[in-house]
Write a protein that holds these residues in place. Structure first.
Motif, mmCIF file in Angstrom:
data_model
loop_
_atom_site.group_PDB
_atom_site.id
_atom_site.type_symbol
_atom_site.label_atom_id
_atom_site.label_comp_id
_atom_site.label_asym_id
_atom_site.label_seq_id
_atom_site.Cartn_x
_atom_site.Cartn_y
_atom_site.Cartn_z
ATOM 1 N N ASP A 2 9.925 -33.705 62.650
ATOM 2 C CA ASP A 2 8.977 -32.873 63.363
ATOM 3 C C ASP A 2 7.576 -33.477 63.271
ATOM 4 O O ASP A 2 7.094 -33.812 62.185
ATOM 5 N N ASP A 4 4.624 -32.076 63.610
ATOM 6 C CA ASP A 4 3.705 -31.281 62.802
ATOM 7 C C ASP A 4 3.906 -31.549 61.318
ATOM 8 O O ASP A 4 2.938 -31.658 60.551
ATOM 9 N N LYS A 5 5.164 -31.657 60.900
ATOM 10 C CA LYS A 5 5.430 -31.942 59.484
ATOM 11 C C LYS A 5 4.931 -33.338 59.109
ATOM 12 O O LYS A 5 4.413 -33.557 58.012
ATOM 13 N N ILE A 8 1.195 -33.183 58.649
ATOM 14 C CA ILE A 8 0.872 -32.554 57.370
ATOM 15 C C ILE A 8 1.181 -33.512 56.218
ATOM 16 O O ILE A 8 0.399 -33.646 55.270
ATOM 17 N N PHE A 9 2.324 -34.190 56.302
ATOM 18 C CA PHE A 9 2.670 -35.174 55.269
ATOM 19 C C PHE A 9 1.581 -36.238 55.144
ATOM 20 O O PHE A 9 1.157 -36.600 54.046
ATOM 21 N N ARG A 34 5.131 -25.690 51.600
ATOM 22 C CA ARG A 34 6.394 -25.331 52.249
ATOM 23 C C ARG A 34 6.783 -26.382 53.294
ATOM 24 O O ARG A 34 7.958 -26.757 53.408
ATOM 25 N N GLN A 35 5.816 -26.872 54.066
ATOM 26 C CA GLN A 35 6.117 -27.870 55.093
ATOM 27 C C GLN A 35 6.601 -29.180 54.460
ATOM 28 O O GLN A 35 7.521 -29.825 54.974
ATOM 29 N N ILE A 36 5.991 -29.573 53.357
ATOM 30 C CA ILE A 36 6.415 -30.806 52.681
ATOM 31 C C ILE A 36 7.810 -30.631 52.093
ATOM 32 O O ILE A 36 8.658 -31.533 52.197
ATOM 33 N N ALA A 38 10.123 -28.682 53.199
ATOM 34 C CA ALA A 38 11.059 -28.672 54.323
ATOM 35 C C ALA A 38 11.321 -30.085 54.822
ATOM 36 O O ALA A 38 12.464 -30.437 55.167
ATOM 37 N N LEU A 39 10.286 -30.927 54.860
ATOM 38 C CA LEU A 39 10.465 -32.313 55.294
ATOM 39 C C LEU A 39 11.330 -33.081 54.302
ATOM 40 O O LEU A 39 12.237 -33.833 54.706
#
Length: 294
Positions: A2, A4-5, A8-9, A34-36, A38-39
């Motif tokens: 993704d 967006d992820k 953010i990463f 949370r996004q990290i 999830a990645l």
């Protein structure tokens, strides 16, 4: 993966913490975490080592960040080219150069540039270390050495002389050295070994000395503007760029018979920006100002 992820990463990798990345992204620390997570779950590899003082990229995270940096750099380059006006030079131009050249020479001349090109916005980044133009840390650079990267377009701007100089008050109190050897009896103001913006910054420490020997300075300071202030205040003899000396009436050149180091200034930019109007008008402005001064 993704987008967006990945964005953010990349922010977390550059910031070194979820909190600092959240500040940049305008997200909460928990949302970034949370996004990290999830990645990492999607990739099934850890991207960061978590510890009390922040985050460290894992080997897999380092590989990921190298690729993501390249991707976002290319996207930024493409955006710059797509948004460039076809009719006139306009938009934002990130310019990097050394702190001394940017502060003492370039900044005072920018009003004339903006008067001629009011639709250009300059983002000036003053660093004595080279930023990576290929990774879009800046669009163009004015460097005090020939480019080391083979894929950069270069244009020689000027030869900058580095004369020895001192204030009139210092010379009245301590005398004027007639030879390099007489520097042994004088106070010296040197740059020191703190990421010098150009080679041979401290030539006064070794000229006229046997190989391997150096004079001990009275003052070391890692900023040429501050060196100029120190020399003007009568603290000692220093080597300064001629563009600074010319603007300081209280400073006198000494050892005029000595061949001084010359710093070659270059304007450099990535090949992808060769057709950019913003780059072209800024380059032409620099050349015009240099020639006018000469």
């Amino acid at each position: 993966m993704d987008w967006d992820k990945l964005r953010i990463f990349h922010a977390v990798a550059e910031a070194g913490s979820f909190t600092h990345a959240g500040d940049v992204l305008n997200l909460s620390q928990s949302a970034v975490s949370r996004q990290i997570s999830a990645l990492e779950e999607a990739l099934q590899v850890p991207l960061f080592h978590r510890h009390a003082r922040g985050l460290i990229l894992t080997e897999q995270g380092e590989a990921m960040n190298r690729t993501v940096r390249e991707v976002f750099a290319k996207l930024a380059m493409t955006e710059a080219l797509l948004t460039e006006s076809k009719e006139k030079a306009a938009g934002r131009l990130k310019v990097t150069t050394t702190t001394a050249f940017g502060g003492a020479w370039l900044t005072p001349r920018l009003p004339a540039f903006f008067a001629a090109h009011p639709d250009i916005i300059i983002a000036l980044i003053l660093e004595d270390v080279d930023l990576d133009l290929g990774m879009r840390e800046a669009d163009v650079a004015i460097r005090m050495h020939p480019p080391r990267q083979p894929d950069l377009v270069q244009r020689h701007l000027a030869d900058i002389h580095m004369p020895a100089c001192a204030s009139a008050d210092y010379l009245a109190a301590h005398g004027t050295p007639a030879s390099p050897e007489e520097l042994d009896q004088h106070r010296l103001v040197l740059f020191g070994s703190y990421h010098p913006p150009a080679p041979d910054m401290d030539w006064l420490a070794t000229i006229g000395k046997p190989a391997g020997q150096r004079r001990t300075p009275t003052l070391e300071v890692n900023n040429l503007a501050a060196m100029a202030d120190a020399v003007a205040a009568g603290l000692g003899i220093g080597s300064l760029p001629h563009y600074i000396v010319n603007e300081r009436p209280s400073i006198r050149k000494v050892l005029a018979q000595v061949k001084v180091p010359i710093v070659e200034a270059y304007f450099v930019y990535p090949e992808e920006l060769r057709t950019s109007k913003r780059v072209a008008v800024f380059r032409d402005f620099l050349l015009s100002e240099m020639q006018a001064r000469n």
